[in-house]
Enzyme design. Sequence first.
Site, PDB file in Angstrom:
ATOM      1  N   GLN A   1      79.876  89.380   5.159  1.00 50.92           N
ATOM      2  CA  GLN A   1      80.675  90.587   5.396  1.00 50.92           C
ATOM      3  C   GLN A   1      79.863  91.795   4.943  1.00 50.92           C
ATOM      4  O   GLN A   1      79.401  91.842   3.810  1.00 50.92           O
ATOM      5  CB  GLN A   1      81.977  90.466   4.606  1.00 50.92           C
ATOM      6  CG  GLN A   1      83.121  91.309   5.140  1.00 50.92           C
ATOM      7  CD  GLN A   1      82.919  92.783   4.890  1.00 50.92           C
ATOM      8  OE1 GLN A   1      82.541  93.514   5.803  1.00 50.92           O
ATOM      9  NE2 GLN A   1      83.130  93.225   3.666  1.00 50.92           N
TER      10      GLN A   1
ATOM     11  N   TYR B   1      82.569  94.133  -2.306  1.00 50.30           N
ATOM     12  CA  TYR B   1      81.276  93.945  -1.646  1.00 50.30           C
ATOM     13  C   TYR B   1      80.144  93.968  -2.669  1.00 50.30           C
ATOM     14  O   TYR B   1      79.265  93.094  -2.678  1.00 50.30           O
ATOM     15  CB  TYR B   1      81.077  95.053  -0.606  1.00 50.30           C
ATOM     16  CG  TYR B   1      79.692  95.115   0.010  1.00 50.30           C
ATOM     17  CD1 TYR B   1      79.360  94.300   1.088  1.00 50.30           C
ATOM     18  CD2 TYR B   1      78.732  96.000  -0.473  1.00 50.30           C
ATOM     19  CE1 TYR B   1      78.093  94.362   1.670  1.00 50.30           C
ATOM     20  CE2 TYR B   1      77.467  96.061   0.097  1.00 50.30           C
ATOM     21  CZ  TYR B   1      77.155  95.253   1.162  1.00 50.30           C
ATOM     22  OH  TYR B   1      75.901  95.318   1.723  1.00 50.30           O
TER      23      TYR B   1
ATOM     24  N   ASP C   1      79.545  76.215   3.894  1.00 51.12           N
ATOM     25  CA  ASP C   1      79.511  74.747   3.883  1.00 51.12           C
ATOM     26  C   ASP C   1      78.095  74.287   3.528  1.00 51.12           C
ATOM     27  O   ASP C   1      77.172  74.430   4.334  1.00 51.12           O
ATOM     28  CB  ASP C   1      79.930  74.228   5.255  1.00 51.12           C
ATOM     29  CG  ASP C   1      79.881  72.699   5.349  1.00 51.12           C
ATOM     30  OD1 ASP C   1      79.752  72.045   4.286  1.00 51.12           O
ATOM     31  OD2 ASP C   1      79.952  72.179   6.473  1.00 51.12           O
ATOM     32  N   LEU C   2      77.911  73.739   2.348  1.00 52.29           N
ATOM     33  CA  LEU C   2      76.599  73.300   1.898  1.00 52.29           C
ATOM     34  C   LEU C   2      76.016  72.240   2.815  1.00 52.29           C
ATOM     35  O   LEU C   2      74.814  72.261   3.130  1.00 52.29           O
ATOM     36  CB  LEU C   2      76.683  72.758   0.463  1.00 52.29           C
ATOM     37  CG  LEU C   2      75.383  72.161  -0.106  1.00 52.29           C
ATOM     38  CD1 LEU C   2      74.261  73.189  -0.119  1.00 52.29           C
ATOM     39  CD2 LEU C   2      75.628  71.592  -1.501  1.00 52.29           C
TER      40      LEU C   2
ATOM     41  N   GLU D   1      74.425  99.374  -3.681  1.00 45.76           N
ATOM     42  CA  GLU D   1      75.817  99.518  -4.114  1.00 45.76           C
ATOM     43  C   GLU D   1      76.050  98.806  -5.449  1.00 45.76           C
ATOM     44  O   GLU D   1      76.966  99.165  -6.191  1.00 45.76           O
ATOM     45  CB  GLU D   1      76.763  98.939  -3.058  1.00 45.76           C
ATOM     46  CG  GLU D   1      76.897  99.757  -1.803  1.00 45.76           C
ATOM     47  CD  GLU D   1      77.782 100.986  -1.977  1.00 45.76           C
ATOM     48  OE1 GLU D   1      78.759 100.916  -2.747  1.00 45.76           O
ATOM     49  OE2 GLU D   1      77.508 102.014  -1.341  1.00 45.76           O
TER      50      GLU D   1
ATOM     51  N   ILE E   1      71.474  86.672  12.575  1.00 45.44           N
ATOM     52  CA  ILE E   1      70.539  87.293  13.519  1.00 45.44           C
ATOM     53  C   ILE E   1      71.232  88.233  14.500  1.00 45.44           C
ATOM     54  O   ILE E   1      70.587  89.094  15.108  1.00 45.44           O
ATOM     55  CB  ILE E   1      69.766  86.206  14.301  1.00 45.44           C
ATOM     56  CG1 ILE E   1      68.511  86.803  14.980  1.00 45.44           C
ATOM     57  CG2 ILE E   1      70.670  85.502  15.306  1.00 45.44           C
ATOM     58  CD1 ILE E   1      67.589  85.768  15.567  1.00 45.44           C
TER      59      ILE E   1
ATOM     60  N   SER F   1      71.876  95.034  -2.215  1.00 44.86           N
ATOM     61  CA  SER F   1      72.358  96.377  -1.903  1.00 44.86           C
ATOM     62  C   SER F   1      72.313  97.280  -3.124  1.00 44.86           C
ATOM     63  O   SER F   1      72.610  96.844  -4.251  1.00 44.86           O
ATOM     64  CB  SER F   1      73.797  96.309  -1.376  1.00 44.86           C
ATOM     65  OG  SER F   1      74.361  97.601  -1.262  1.00 44.86           O
TER      66      SER F   1
END
Length: 326
Positions: A84, A150, A62-63, A128, A10, A126
Amino acid sequence: MSRRALICGISGQDGAYLAQLLLRKGYEVWGSSRDAEMNSFRNLHTLNIFKDVRLVSLNTSDLGSTLGLLRQCQPDEVFSLAGQSSVGLSYEQPIETMQSIAQGTLNFLEAIRLSAREIRFYNAGSTECFGDTGDYVADEESPLRPRSPYAVAKASAFWTVRAYREAYGMHACTGILSNHESPLRPRRFVTRKIIHAVASLALGGNERLSLGNLNIERDWGWAPDYVDAIARMLAQDAPADYLIATGRSHTLTEFVATAYRLIDRDWQEFVTLDPELIRPTDIAHNKVNVSKAAVGLGWRPKYYMQDVIAAMLDAELGLLREERNS
């Protein structure tokens, strides 16, 4: 009763604008970041909504942490926007990029499955992932040919969402978004870097701008437009993936020239090319078809590249004036 949304990431550009939109729609909004106590949440303050959202910490890799937050929040909708977000930085941090995007998406989907609740899930994809489209225009069913860490991570997340949707009947979808900008974009991104240099020049500075490959072609849109499309995706009765873009591609040269033209300057007098800024495997062309979103979501962009540049420049000028007067 109002619907409850959990926005993972957020504090970022999209997360902040999405929170603002959902609050206007009457949602109860929760938001997560890796460390909510240390995060300044500057974007939420900028939009004057910081006090209107409930903020929590979450490590998406972390699940157990993810499952625990779902049990605490009990959301109706989850928007996975964290991870990222820089193509360039992904070459320097490939492992972090893969974990935060691909692993984070998988953990959310598995946590939703284990929770056995009817939770709608949105994944931030994305364009990309299409790689270099060349002469053709990509759509939602076009093959993915990622060319950066990415894009590889985003492609993995895309297929994971589709697999869970088909295997478990989950209301899960991916928004395949083209480049979208706003004044909330960090200055390390090339678009904000350009706008900052132009605004500084307009206010009497003599700032030079170093850029890499100016021939790359991208579809630049307006972030507030795009979060509207994101919200519409989870409002659909049936889940589906959608391409979100303006449908108009431009070179980085056009972006730069347009920005400098707004202050009546010739960009070539202030811009230098730096080979060090060229990415190892950059994408030359990235064109997409947005007709599915127009038909299925009733969504069309309000801002195009020229509008985006003008709005960002106006905001940057205001910000620089405030900084100089403070």
